[in-house]
Design an enzyme around this catalytic site. Structure first.
Site, PDB file in Angstrom:
ATOM      1  N   SER A 455       0.872  -1.178   0.000  1.00 22.95           N
ATOM      2  CA  SER A 455       0.000   0.000   0.000  1.00 22.95           C
ATOM      3  C   SER A 455       0.906   1.223   0.000  1.00 22.95           C
ATOM      4  O   SER A 455       2.076   1.132   0.376  1.00 22.95           O
ATOM      5  CB  SER A 455      -0.853  -0.011   1.274  1.00 22.95           C
ATOM      6  OG  SER A 455      -1.447   1.249   1.471  1.00 22.95           O
ATOM      7  N   TYR A 468      -1.924  -0.903  10.398  1.00 21.80           N
ATOM      8  CA  TYR A 468      -2.044  -1.187   8.964  1.00 21.80           C
ATOM      9  C   TYR A 468      -0.748  -0.777   8.239  1.00 21.80           C
ATOM     10  O   TYR A 468      -0.175  -1.550   7.463  1.00 21.80           O
ATOM     11  CB  TYR A 468      -3.244  -0.420   8.391  1.00 21.80           C
ATOM     12  CG  TYR A 468      -3.496  -0.658   6.917  1.00 21.80           C
ATOM     13  CD1 TYR A 468      -4.112  -1.830   6.484  1.00 21.80           C
ATOM     14  CD2 TYR A 468      -3.110   0.276   5.951  1.00 21.80           C
ATOM     15  CE1 TYR A 468      -4.350  -2.068   5.128  1.00 21.80           C
ATOM     16  CE2 TYR A 468      -3.334   0.047   4.596  1.00 21.80           C
ATOM     17  CZ  TYR A 468      -3.957  -1.117   4.192  1.00 21.80           C
ATOM     18  OH  TYR A 468      -4.184  -1.353   2.863  1.00 21.80           O
TER      19      TYR A 468
HETATM   20  P1  NAP Z   1     -11.375  -6.077  -0.464  1.00 16.04           P
HETATM   21  O1  NAP Z   1     -12.289  -5.603  -1.518  1.00 16.04           O
HETATM   22  O2  NAP Z   1     -11.877  -6.116   0.946  1.00 16.04           O
HETATM   23  O3  NAP Z   1     -10.815  -7.492  -0.878  1.00 16.04           O
HETATM   24  C1  NAP Z   1      -9.990  -8.233  -0.037  1.00 16.04           C
HETATM   25  C2  NAP Z   1     -10.371  -9.695  -0.149  1.00 16.04           C
HETATM   26  O4  NAP Z   1      -9.469 -10.450   0.646  1.00 16.04           O
HETATM   27  C3  NAP Z   1     -11.769  -9.944   0.403  1.00 16.04           C
HETATM   28  O5  NAP Z   1     -12.470 -10.862  -0.394  1.00 16.04           O
HETATM   29  C4  NAP Z   1     -11.454 -10.506   1.763  1.00 16.04           C
HETATM   30  O6  NAP Z   1     -12.475 -11.322   2.272  1.00 16.04           O
HETATM   31  C5  NAP Z   1     -10.232 -11.315   1.470  1.00 16.04           C
HETATM   32  N1  NAP Z   1      -9.535 -11.632   2.689  1.00 16.04           N
HETATM   33  C6  NAP Z   1      -9.363 -10.856   3.773  1.00 16.04           C
HETATM   34  N2  NAP Z   1      -8.689 -11.511   4.698  1.00 16.04           N
HETATM   35  C7  NAP Z   1      -8.438 -12.743   4.212  1.00 16.04           C
HETATM   36  C8  NAP Z   1      -7.783 -13.873   4.721  1.00 16.04           C
HETATM   37  N3  NAP Z   1      -7.288 -13.883   5.959  1.00 16.04           N
HETATM   38  N4  NAP Z   1      -7.670 -14.953   3.923  1.00 16.04           N
HETATM   39  C9  NAP Z   1      -8.202 -14.964   2.691  1.00 16.04           C
HETATM   40  N5  NAP Z   1      -8.849 -13.919   2.183  1.00 16.04           N
HETATM   41  C10 NAP Z   1      -8.967 -12.814   2.937  1.00 16.04           C
HETATM   42  O7  NAP Z   1     -10.074  -5.176  -0.398  1.00 16.04           O
HETATM   43  P2  NAP Z   1      -9.177  -4.549  -1.548  1.00 16.04           P
HETATM   44  O8  NAP Z   1      -9.316  -3.077  -1.457  1.00 16.04           O
HETATM   45  O9  NAP Z   1      -9.382  -5.192  -2.824  1.00 16.04           O
HETATM   46  O10 NAP Z   1      -7.758  -4.885  -0.958  1.00 16.04           O
HETATM   47  C11 NAP Z   1      -6.890  -5.826  -1.523  1.00 16.04           C
HETATM   48  C12 NAP Z   1      -5.490  -5.530  -1.045  1.00 16.04           C
HETATM   49  O11 NAP Z   1      -5.134  -4.216  -1.446  1.00 16.04           O
HETATM   50  C13 NAP Z   1      -5.339  -5.547   0.458  1.00 16.04           C
HETATM   51  O12 NAP Z   1      -4.114  -6.127   0.805  1.00 16.04           O
HETATM   52  C14 NAP Z   1      -5.342  -4.076   0.829  1.00 16.04           C
HETATM   53  O13 NAP Z   1      -4.652  -3.810   2.022  1.00 16.04           O
HETATM   54  C15 NAP Z   1      -4.626  -3.498  -0.364  1.00 16.04           C
HETATM   55  N6  NAP Z   1      -4.868  -2.069  -0.574  1.00 16.04           N
HETATM   56  C16 NAP Z   1      -6.130  -1.590  -0.797  1.00 16.04           C
HETATM   57  C17 NAP Z   1      -6.309  -0.233  -0.981  1.00 16.04           C
HETATM   58  C18 NAP Z   1      -7.659   0.363  -1.226  1.00 16.04           C
HETATM   59  O14 NAP Z   1      -7.761   1.576  -1.212  1.00 16.04           O
HETATM   60  N7  NAP Z   1      -8.685  -0.401  -1.481  1.00 16.04           N
HETATM   61  C19 NAP Z   1      -5.217   0.627  -0.932  1.00 16.04           C
HETATM   62  C20 NAP Z   1      -3.965   0.105  -0.717  1.00 16.04           C
HETATM   63  C21 NAP Z   1      -3.788  -1.251  -0.541  1.00 16.04           C
HETATM   64  P3  NAP Z   1     -13.494 -10.634   3.320  1.00 16.04           P
HETATM   65  O15 NAP Z   1     -14.390  -9.797   2.489  1.00 16.04           O
HETATM   66  O16 NAP Z   1     -14.152 -11.832   3.933  1.00 16.04           O
HETATM   67  O17 NAP Z   1     -12.676  -9.851   4.289  1.00 16.04           O
END
Ligand code: NAP
Length: 585
Positions: A455, A468
């Protein structure tokens, strides 16, 4: 050569005797593998073993190489016309009634282009897979085109390839190459190959190398100048061609194949992040691509429509595993790889959402896509997953450790349990993925790529995201360390640093030390804010595929992520001031 069940025969043609080896069932389609310079048929042993279960595989030592005899005199004995005679004699012997599928590497491919474009071989070749060896005729026209219409870019291409061809000039000097190969160069070649090309072992190169290399100098002398000066005007391929281009080839520029569609009406392009000697370093991938191509030609049509998504040349048929693939960035990434023709394993802790991702991936043209349920923070569960994936789908070519959770709240509001939860998923999830799937990649020894989704918070401090940000900073550093460690094994590692991306993370992220009502209010507020920013997950997915293709180390994705990345490097004080502002995850 230590090939199980190999049958050897000798084929006499044009005053030489060729050593021909056959594997597999002769009733199956015949695949003929032609080696390059300085090589013998043993360069193909790894690929041949993998193909033998599907095809009748034929390898032969080119005249003057390995256990085939050399023409006398050598001069004039290696012309493309004579090499075509040899090939047709082998085909007559091994597959008299059925056209063969030709595969050539290096000079085997240069010859292959001749066979695939001359009238007398028409009807004898069902398909041609070319790697690391252009048609001398196409090359001649490529040079002439650039000399006739020289733009700075085209001249740079010409000079670039000219520099890569230094060894071709050297091979035209009389006697010296022979002396070098029969002397110190021949002795040192195995070590040179190992150091520069990461090619090692198991009966390769063979003891015949010095004389193969000395004789093979005539391949260049008998053909290169003559053909480049007067390239054939009618060098059109009469067969479908699969072109496999290793992008790290020290001897050939990928630009050589610009405009190849002019000469090849039915062309499939593939690229690989590899150096020149791919039959030794990437046998799994080559065998898979050859099998798919040959099968589609035999069936009269591809088993499925070829993928047309971005980077399909690179990811077609590759096995890609994405964690957290049930939502947001992970799901978009799984879809982008599916559109590029990859085989996708969608992993999520939520079985239903992983299944939906895999189902849509199949509909998008990746019929071999699967869903797996696993909590990435659970070591034993991840071990089982890694064992299952290896057993059922194979070794992962690209691993995307994406699963992550959000947690906001000041340091003193963040409880030890909060810390544990965030570090377990965001950091340990990545560690488990890298350990288990990375080890499989390393043990296979055929390269690969690991993408860790960190991130912008990894390098941008914030008073409201200590847990985080710490987890993501650790992922960034882990990625850099691992990149250094795996560089020697051709496994790339990338840390992706998105900024604010509009995904469902806003509805699941937690805020420490607030009651349920406040939690809901804060989630809604951040969802509104992310919605207004509205940076789509698909763009992050694009950045991930691009980063793998380029082998990037750290990729900040959004403009704000790029801006803060620059600040972190050049104006860290400004970033520290920014850290005091209340952020929105
Ligand atoms: P998201 O839409 O919440 O998708 C994350 C997915 O990972 C969800 O399906 C979640 O399931 C699953 N997950 C969470 N914990 C897990 C575990 N222990 N084992 C297996 N699956 C798990 O989030 P996203 O925004 O796409 O984020 C994806 C990555 O990008 C993350 O690492 C996040 O930190 C990073 N990121 C996101 C942003 C942003 O602005 N969105 C910015 C920087 C970095 P649940 O729904 O059941 O939790």
């Amino acid at each position: 050569m230590t090939l199980q069940g190999a049958r050897e025969r000798r084929v006499a043609t044009g005053g030489v005797e060729l050593c021909v080896v056959e594997l597999g069932d002769t009733a199956r389609p015949t695949v003929v593998l032609v080696h390059g310079y300085p090589d013998s048929k043993e360069v193909w042993s790894e690929v041949a073993e993998r193909l033998a279960g599907h095809f009748h595989v034929v390898l032969y030592d080119v005249r003057g190489h390995g256990r085939s005899t050399a023409p006398r005199p050598l001069r004039g004995g290696f012309t493309l016309e004579k090499l075509t005679d040899d090939f047709l004699a082998v085909v007559d012997a091994v597959s008299p009634d059925r056209p063969v599928h030709l595969v050539g590497h290096d000079w085997g491919s240069v010859q292959g282009w001749e066979f695939a474009t001359v009238g007398r071989a028409e009807g004898r070749i069902a398909s041609f897979t070319s790697m690391s060896g252009p048609s001398l005729d196409h090359f001649g026209h490529w040079i002439n085109g650039r000399l006739r219409r020289p733009t700075p870019r085209r001249l740079a291409q010409l000079l670039g390839q000219g520099a890569k061809s230094w060894y071709v000039y050297a091979l035209h000097t009389p006697a010296l190459p022979e002396l070098a190969w029969r002397g110190p160069l021949g002795r040192r070649w195995p070590r040179i190959l190992e150091r520069l090309e990461k090619v090692s072992g198991d009966g390769y190169p063979t003891a015949s190398l010095p004389s193969d290399a000395a004789h093979g100098a005539w391949l260049y002398r008998d053909n290169v100048r003559a053909r480049l000066r007067r390239p054939r005007e009618d060098a059109y391929a009469h067969t479908p061609v699969q072109l496999i281009t290793p992008l790290g080839d020290a001897f050939l520029s990928e630009r050589l194949y610009d405009g190849l569609e002019h000469w090849v009406p039915r062309l499939t392009r593939r690229t690989l992040d590899a150096r020149h000697w791919i039959p030794r370093t990437r046998p799994d991938r080559l065998a898979a691509w050859i099998t798919e191509f040959v099968t589609s030609v035999e069936d009269g049509r591809p088993k499925r429509a070829p993928a047309t998504g971005k980077h399909a040349d690179r990811f077609g048929g590759q096995l890609v595993l994405v964690t957290g693939a049930g939502s947001g960035i992970g799901r978009a990434t799984a879809y982008a790889f599916a559109a590029a023709g990859a085989r996708v394993v969608a992993v999520d802790r939520d079985a239903a959402s992983a299944a939906t991702t895999a189902e849509v991936a199949r509909l998008m043209g990746a019929p071999e896509s699967w869903a797996e349920t696993a909590d990435v923070s659970d070591g034993p569960v991840m071990e089982k997953l890694a064992a299952k994936v290896a057993a059922e789908y194979g070794v992962v070519d690209v691993l995307v450790n994406n699963a992550g959770i959000g947690l906001a709240g000041s340091f003193f509001d963040t409880t030890p349990e909060d810390w544990k939860e965030v570090l377990d998923v965001n950091l340990w999830g990545v560690i488990h993925g890298c350990r288990l799937f990375g080890r499989q990649m390393a043990e296979r020894g055929q390269g690969g790529h690991i993408v860790n989704v960190a991130s912008a918070a990894a390098y941008q401090p914030s008073k409201a995201l200590p847990a985080y940000s710490t987890s993501k900073a650790a992922v960034l550093m882990l990625s850099e360390c691992l990149r250094a460690e795996l560089a020697g094994q051709d496994i790339g590692v990338t840390a992706i640093c998105p900024g604010f991306i509009n995904t469902p993370i806003t509805s699941t992220a937690r805020f420490a030390a607030v009651d349920a009502e406040e939690q809901e209010r804060l989630r809604k507020r951040s969802a509104r804010w992310y919605g207004r920013r509205n940076y789509p997950a698909e763009k992050v997915a694009d950045a991930i595929l691009r980063a793998v293709v380029r082998g990037d180390a750290v990729v900040p994705v959004t403009p704000e992520a790029r801006g803060t990345y620059l600040l972190a490097r050049f104006a860290p004080r400004a970033l520290r001031r920014l850290a005091r502002v209340e952020p929105r995850l």
